[in-house]
Design an enzyme around this catalytic site. Structure first.
Site, PDB file in Angstrom:
ATOM      1  N   GLY A  96       0.808  -1.207   0.000  1.00  0.00           N
ATOM      2  CA  GLY A  96       0.000   0.000   0.000  1.00  0.00           C
ATOM      3  C   GLY A  96       0.842   1.258   0.000  1.00  0.00           C
ATOM      4  O   GLY A  96       2.010   1.246  -0.359  1.00  0.00           O
ATOM      5  N   ALA A  97       0.210   2.394   0.417  1.00  0.00           N
ATOM      6  CA  ALA A  97       0.854   3.714   0.322  1.00  0.00           C
ATOM      7  C   ALA A  97       1.377   3.896  -1.102  1.00  0.00           C
ATOM      8  O   ALA A  97       2.535   4.210  -1.333  1.00  0.00           O
ATOM      9  CB  ALA A  97       1.959   3.864   1.350  1.00  0.00           C
ATOM     10  N   LEU A  98       0.495   3.687  -2.058  1.00  0.00           N
ATOM     11  CA  LEU A  98       0.898   3.573  -3.456  1.00  0.00           C
ATOM     12  C   LEU A  98       1.397   4.899  -4.025  1.00  0.00           C
ATOM     13  O   LEU A  98       0.890   5.967  -3.705  1.00  0.00           O
ATOM     14  CB  LEU A  98      -0.283   3.069  -4.291  1.00  0.00           C
ATOM     15  CG  LEU A  98      -0.893   1.732  -3.863  1.00  0.00           C
ATOM     16  CD1 LEU A  98      -2.027   1.347  -4.802  1.00  0.00           C
ATOM     17  CD2 LEU A  98       0.161   0.632  -3.822  1.00  0.00           C
TER      18      LEU A  98
ATOM     19  N   GLN B 197      15.380  -8.194  -2.839  1.00  0.00           N
ATOM     20  CA  GLN B 197      14.076  -8.823  -2.677  1.00  0.00           C
ATOM     21  C   GLN B 197      13.685  -9.583  -3.940  1.00  0.00           C
ATOM     22  O   GLN B 197      13.178 -10.713  -3.868  1.00  0.00           O
ATOM     23  CB  GLN B 197      13.024  -7.756  -2.367  1.00  0.00           C
ATOM     24  CG  GLN B 197      11.594  -8.286  -2.351  1.00  0.00           C
ATOM     25  CD  GLN B 197      10.594  -7.218  -1.998  1.00  0.00           C
ATOM     26  OE1 GLN B 197      10.405  -6.902  -0.826  1.00  0.00           O
ATOM     27  NE2 GLN B 197       9.949  -6.639  -2.994  1.00  0.00           N
TER      28      GLN B 197
ATOM     29  N   HIS C 222       4.477   2.083  -7.969  1.00  0.00           N
ATOM     30  CA  HIS C 222       3.524   0.970  -7.930  1.00  0.00           C
ATOM     31  C   HIS C 222       2.613   0.985  -9.161  1.00  0.00           C
ATOM     32  O   HIS C 222       2.318  -0.068  -9.744  1.00  0.00           O
ATOM     33  CB  HIS C 222       2.648   1.064  -6.676  1.00  0.00           C
ATOM     34  CG  HIS C 222       3.406   0.965  -5.386  1.00  0.00           C
ATOM     35  ND1 HIS C 222       3.619   2.049  -4.573  1.00  0.00           N
ATOM     36  CD2 HIS C 222       3.993  -0.077  -4.769  1.00  0.00           C
ATOM     37  CE1 HIS C 222       4.299   1.683  -3.504  1.00  0.00           C
ATOM     38  NE2 HIS C 222       4.548   0.394  -3.608  1.00  0.00           N
TER      39      HIS C 222
ATOM     40  N   VAL D  10      11.422   3.533 -11.069  1.00  0.00           N
ATOM     41  CA  VAL D  10      10.861   4.834 -11.443  1.00  0.00           C
ATOM     42  C   VAL D  10      11.543   5.897 -10.591  1.00  0.00           C
ATOM     43  O   VAL D  10      11.649   5.758  -9.372  1.00  0.00           O
ATOM     44  CB  VAL D  10       9.336   4.872 -11.216  1.00  0.00           C
ATOM     45  CG1 VAL D  10       8.774   6.241 -11.562  1.00  0.00           C
ATOM     46  CG2 VAL D  10       8.654   3.789 -12.048  1.00  0.00           C
TER      47      VAL D  10
ATOM     48  N   LYS E 186      13.681  -1.766  -7.665  1.00  0.00           N
ATOM     49  CA  LYS E 186      14.320  -0.908  -6.664  1.00  0.00           C
ATOM     50  C   LYS E 186      14.887  -1.734  -5.520  1.00  0.00           C
ATOM     51  O   LYS E 186      15.976  -1.465  -5.032  1.00  0.00           O
ATOM     52  CB  LYS E 186      13.343   0.134  -6.109  1.00  0.00           C
ATOM     53  CG  LYS E 186      14.053   1.169  -5.219  1.00  0.00           C
ATOM     54  CD  LYS E 186      13.118   2.241  -4.747  1.00  0.00           C
ATOM     55  CE  LYS E 186      12.309   1.772  -3.563  1.00  0.00           C
ATOM     56  NZ  LYS E 186      13.162   1.594  -2.355  1.00  0.00           N
TER      57      LYS E 186
END
Length: 289
Positions: A30-32, A152, A36, A179, A148
């Site tokens: 979230g906190a897009l 991961q 994202h 981005v 980024k």
């Protein structure tokens, strides 16, 4: 756009979607932001239906990391995703992902111990476990992750390959390029924690990294280049450099010399109270004939 928070309706909806085309999964916390949404737009190129998950995963937060402070803005995020023509938003509660008595952990050796794994013990176990669950829940044909967090991405690719997950995910995990903002800083939810002065100084991170990449590709001494990179960041206002390393792009093994294979420059540095990470490709140099 369907918004689902329980596993049984999720499975029913995913199966219905699958009848009319392939499914792409974009996992998020979230906190897009635009990064994202770029993943979502790329996902639409690879599948008929896009499923986005929003789950703030407690198992990837360490004891000194404030899980409660992580931004949660489901209503705002939902509006952004609906505007991007997302078919389904999977937004489970913690109890849905980790029911009472949950006792399973997915650990990926080799690619997870160094870099951010060393600074955040157990973090990548939490990442691998929740992504494995998301893959099993949604069963996507393709899954997209931002580059980024290169480590991961490497962990997830290795996990998918090693566990023989169906469809098979290892061949259908797509890394999407970073981005960046106008001054080249990588977009991140963490950028919002920077003061105006810190935000201005943070641009030294990508600028110094690009200079280091150029020098490494020209054949300069890797150890000296990385030391100069760390010094440049400290002089620019960063309080600490957790690591600045040249690594094999797939195995993440450290490289001491000009790379003969695809490599990444990996950096994590702290400015104020914020820890920023970034990475850049380093082109392999031709071997002597």
């Amino acid at each position: 756009m369907q918004i689902i928070s329980h596993i049984n309706p999720l499975r029913q909806s995913v199966e219905a979607l699958r009848q009319s085309g392939q499914i792409a999964l974009v996992p998020t916390m979230g906190a897009l932001h635009e990064g994202h949404l770029t993943l979502v737009r790329e996902a639409r190129k690879h599948a008929a239906h896009v499923v986005v998950s929003i789950f703030v995963n407690p198992t990837q937060f360490g004891p000194n990391e404030d899980l409660d402070a992580y931004p949660r803005q489901l209503a705002q995020d939902s509006e952004l995703l609906e505007a991007e023509d997302v078919a389904l938003l999977w937004a489970p509660e913690v109890s849905e992902i980790y029911p009472q008595g949950f006792a399973t952990n997915v650990s990926v050796s080799g690619v997870s111990e160094s870099y951010c794994g060393a600074a955040r013990p157990g973090h990548f176990d939490g990442v691998a476990t929740v992504v494995c669950k998301l893959f099993n829940q949604v069963q996507p044909d393709v899954a997209l992750f931002g580059e980024k967090d290169w480590q991961q991405l490497a962990v997830i690719r290795r996990m998918a390959r090693d566990l023989d997950l169906t469809r098979p995910y290892a061949a259908n995990i797509i890394g999407v390029p970073i981005v960046r903002e106008e001054d080249d800083l990588a977009l991140s939810s963490r950028n919002r924690y920077l003061s105006a002065q810190e935000r201005k100084a943070a641009a030294a991170l990508p600028h110094s990294m690009r200079h280091a990449v150029d020098l490494i590709e020209q054949g300069e001494n890797v150890t000296a280049v990385l030391a100069d990179l760390e010094n440049a960041l400290i002089k620019s206002g960063f309080a600490q450099v957790d690591y600045a390393s040249l690594a094999d792009a797939e195995s993440l093994n450290l490289l001491q010399n000009t790379p003969k294979q695809a490599a990444r420059l990996l950096v994590a540095a702290r400015i104020g109270k914020t820890r920023l990470i970034d990475n850049m490709a380093v082109q392999a140099q031709p071997t002597d004939s």
